[in-house]
Design an enzyme around this catalytic site. Structure first.
Site: not given
Length: 835
Positions: A689, A783, A785
């Site tokens: 990620d 928010g 992330s």
């Protein structure tokens, strides 16, 4: 009425009765005199008044009441006509001219293809195209969208590997916006398929479309843009057709542009063959396919469902890809500048991938298997079967993959390869490390099928025999990845198994400071004095064998010191450990007063200006969506899941707000040029990620110290208990919060061991780490992330980017810490893009 004499000479000295009579007469005379005077004046006026002429006469007549009513009615009528005309031109006419475009294809069975069909100007093509066009038009003229249907245009007729004629066609509908849902992609496709389905018999896939035999499995209809239709249509000046009539003969492809073009090249090969396209070089400006791009389609029209591959970045190393049939479309989009494409294509035979393989008795590598058409990219449809046989029943088959892993299939589809091994189904996934898959059968049959929507990366695997009862030698440990590592390397702090299965559930090693045996690697040169005698921190700059827990200098040599990067001491002989260290050193500018009620991220506090100069707020369509960190003057780093959906992957919708403490007060707002998502990112597990964002223009150096890069950790970087770690962002302050804070929030958290992390979440990836507090009172939330988890070296050292906010169970829940992308696992990947 009296005369003038009676008015001017009344009688004097009469009696009272006579006087009364005279008075009455006087009154009468007075009245009569006024009336008479008025009439006289009127006559005089009539004699002296001039008659109106021209416009004056017309105006007088118009002022007449009957005429005025007519005028008002006429004016109202004219206004209504004008308003209606304007509505028609600007609204109703525009609505009626809202064209909706579709590209489609289907196979006409039981019809022999002739070479003349390739030429759109030939009589044979025109005759067959008119016949098919008439059939398609009748289908939609008899449907529920008949009033909206405008026309069908046959673009290409090609031969097909399944026989018959492959038809490529356009359809145009004229649809008011209020009725746009009536011609959705699914609806238009359903009308076509239903017309064929009603005539199908005996389980055949071929039905009749008004007498035309059509293979229902070949029908595909996609909505397209008007630009696709206009640039690929018959009137386009930039459509070329090339034909490979001999298998194995290379046909060159060279495209040059200096002024910006949108061109299309249609490739066709002999029946029964496939097309292999080789890209030698592609010189463009990288922009995530917004400006320059090459899209390769497995069809002759630009259909979304038939995209084989997209090139959005320059290509310097040659590679190839293969179609699923004998047609292919290359769609080029190039902006101004010297843009160049070089390559070639050729017709190749369909590959029959079936092998009988016998392994050797020894556990040494016996040979290799490859994905179909290796080393070319695998097409969306391909298959291969390998039948193995080992020398003995006690021996199984081990498949050793370089960058691929097999896992049992669950309810989700296999997106990167479908495998059946002895009737058990597995899914393949690309990873960044080696794995070994063992089959405990002496004669297994392994079947592979391509299952990606587009062209997929190739794979290779070596195979060997192994002892089913003892997969690894006695002196080795069996990893969950199937690898065998020496038992002495278990719990040494190094991820030898590639999934940390050799490093979890390890007891805390003893320091053994006074013994003669070597110290455990965890304590050696980690920047902390674990032994009172300082034994663990001596000779840290001496060169040693390289591994992931040892710092590697630019010269290639490695030293024992783990955190040598940018610590203010020259540890490498080439001094490379102190190069590029203008990072991670904030200087707080001023304090701010915390607004009441805004003092928490999840258990955090308001930041002060200049405290986190690498913090970035990413806005999508003008709204806060994710966070990021500054890596250099033109590169940011964030989380891949922020850009996972198709619309979110378009850099034009994103903007980066740098040097900002309070939302709306950014010192610099930058546009995003491109987004680089890690190629192995898994949207289901959040593995890999990580993403990089390139700015269109670098932020100006004058913004220092409010904007500054964060330091990137080397792979050997270790976070100890002496490090202070903080997570920052403008995300919600609690799981149920509805209002985002305006001031940048910060919360101090602790890095947890992977053992603790796995106890909370199960099998987390080695590319993840957990951070938080056991009570859950300090955590990142929605928010945040993509934002940074940074740790400061002891003694007020520089700040390093240790983690990227990735995922977690809720926000601030006890014993459920936040999960972050472990940055030092991606240092090489990051530098490969930003250097």
């Amino acid at each position: 009425m009296g005369t003038e004499h009676e008015e001017n000479e009344p009688t004097k000295g009469d009696d009272p009765s006579q006087q009364d009579a005279v008075s009455i007469a006087d009154v009468s005379v007075e009245v009569a005199t006024v009336d008479h005077t008025l009439q006289k004046l009127r006559r005089m006026y009539r004699k002296t008044r001039r008659k109106p002429k021209g416009l004056q006469r017309l105006w007088v007549r118009l002022l007449n009441i009957p005429h005025l009513a007519v005028i008002i009615a006429a004016v109202v009528f004219v206004v209504v006509v004008i308003m209606w005309s304007l509505l028609w031109v600007f609204i109703f006419r525009r609505e009626s001219n809202s064209g909706v475009y579709f590209a489609g294809m289907f196979r006409v069975a039981n019809v022999e293809f002739i070479p003349e069909y390739r030429q759109a100007e030939s009589l044979e093509f025109v005759s067959m195209a008119n016949k098919i066009q008439h059939v398609v038009s009748n289908v939609y003229k008899m449907s529920s969208v008949a009033r909206l249907y405008k026309q069908a245009v046959i673009s290409d007729l090609s031969n097909n590997n399944k026989g018959g004629v492959l038809v490529h066609f356009w359809m145009v509908f004229v649809v008011p916006r209020l009725k746009s849902t009536a011609v959705c992609e699914e609806c238009v496709g359903a009308i076509f398929k239903d017309s064929v389905h009603t005539s199908m018999k005996n389980r055949s896939s071929v039905g009749y479309l008004l007498g035309l035999p059509v293979d229902i499995d070949s029908i595909l209809i996609n909505a397209v843009q008007r630009s696709d239709y206009s640039s690929n249509g018959a009137g386009s000046q930039c459509v070329d057709k090339l034909y490979a009539n001999l298998p194995g003969t290379s046909v060159p492809l060279n495209v040059f542009s200096s002024w910006g073009v949108t061109c299309h090249v249609k490739l066709t090969a002999v029946p029964g063959s496939l097309i292999r396209l080789t890209v030698s070089s592609f010189l463009i400006e990288p922009s995530d396919c917004v400006n320059d791009a090459l899209t390769v389609y497995d069809a002759l029209l630009p259909m979304r469902g038939r995209i084989l591959h997209r090139l959005c970045e320059p290509v310097s190393t040659s590679f190839s890809l293969v179609s699923t049939s004998n047609v292919m479309l290359l769609s080029f989009r190039m902006t101004n500048g010297n843009k160049v494409f070089r390559g070639h294509f050729e017709a190749i035979a369909e590959e029959i991938c079936l092998s009988q393989i016998e392994t050797q008795l020894k556990p040494d590598i016996s040979g290799q298997i490859y994905s179909p058409f290796y080393p070319s990219l695998s097409p969306p449809q391909c298959a291969c079967t390998w039948k193995f046989k080992t020398p003995g029943r006690n021996l199984g088959v081990a498949l050793h993959f370089q960058n691929y892993v097999l896992k049992p299939k669950n309810l989700k589809a296999c997106d990167q390869g479908w495998w059946r091994i002895n009737e058990i189904i597995f899914c393949g996934n690309y990873v960044g490390h080696q794995t070994t898959f063992r089959i405990s059968d002496h004669s297994p049959e392994v079947e592979f099928r391509c299952s990606s929507r587009n062209s997929a990366q190739p794979f290779q695997a070596s195979y060997s025999s192994y002892n089913i009862s003892q997969p690894c030698p006695e002196s080795h440990f069996l990893c969950s990845t199937g690898l065998c590592v020496e038992k002495s390397r278990r719990c040494d702090g190094l991820d030898d198994c590639q999934d940390e299965s050799d490093e979890v559930f390890c007891s805390r090693p003893t320091k053994n400071c006074g013994g003669k045996s070597p110290l455990h690697p965890l304590f050696v040169c980690n920047g902390e004095s674990d032994c009172n005698n300082g034994r663990d921190e001596i000779n840290c700059t001496q060169e040693t064998t390289c591994s992931a827990i040892r710092y590697q200098c630019n010269s290639g040599s490695c030293i024992l010191k783990k955190n040598a990067k940018c610590d203010g001491v020259y540890d490498c002989r080439d001094r490379s450990d102190e190069a590029d260290c203008v990072c991670g050193h904030p200087s707080v500018v001023k304090k701010v007063v915390s607004p009441k009620g805004q003092e928490r991220i999840v258990g955090g506090d308001n930041s002060v200006e200049g405290e986190w100069p690498w913090q970035v707020s990413l806005h999508f369509s003008g709204n806060l969506y994710c966070g990021a960190s500054v890596l250099s003057s033109d590169w940011l780093i964030s989380a891949a899941h922020c850009f996972s959906k198709q619309r979110l992957s378009d850099p034009r919708f994103w903007s980066a707000h740098l040097g900002m403490l309070t939302q709306g007060s950014a010192k610099h707002v930058a546009e995003i040029q491109r987004i680089v998502v890690h190629e192995y990112y898994n949207a289901y597990t959040f593995d890999y990620d990580i993403a990089l964002l390139q700015l269109k223009k670098p932020w100006p150096p004058s913004l220092n110290p409010l904007v500054q890069p964060v330091c990137l950790p080397p792979t050997s970087h270790t976070v100890t208990q002496s490090h202070r770690c903080w997570v920052t962002g403008w995300g919600y302050r609690s799981e149920d919060d509805k209002v985002l804070p305006s001031v940048l929030q910060k919360a101090e958290v602790s890095i947890m061991s992977q053992t603790e992390c796995k106890k909370s979440y199960g099998p987390v990836s080695p590319r993840m780490l957990c951070a938080g507090v056991s009570s859950g009172e300090r955590d990142a939330c929605r928010g945040d992330s993509g934002g940074p988890l940074t740790c400061q070296a002891p003694g007020g050292g520089r700040w390093f980017l240790i983690g990227i906010v990735s995922w977690g169970a809720g926000c601030g829940r006890p014993n459920l810490p936040g999960v972050y992308t472990r940055v030092n696992k991606f240092t090489s990947w990051i530098y490969s893009h930003i250097s």
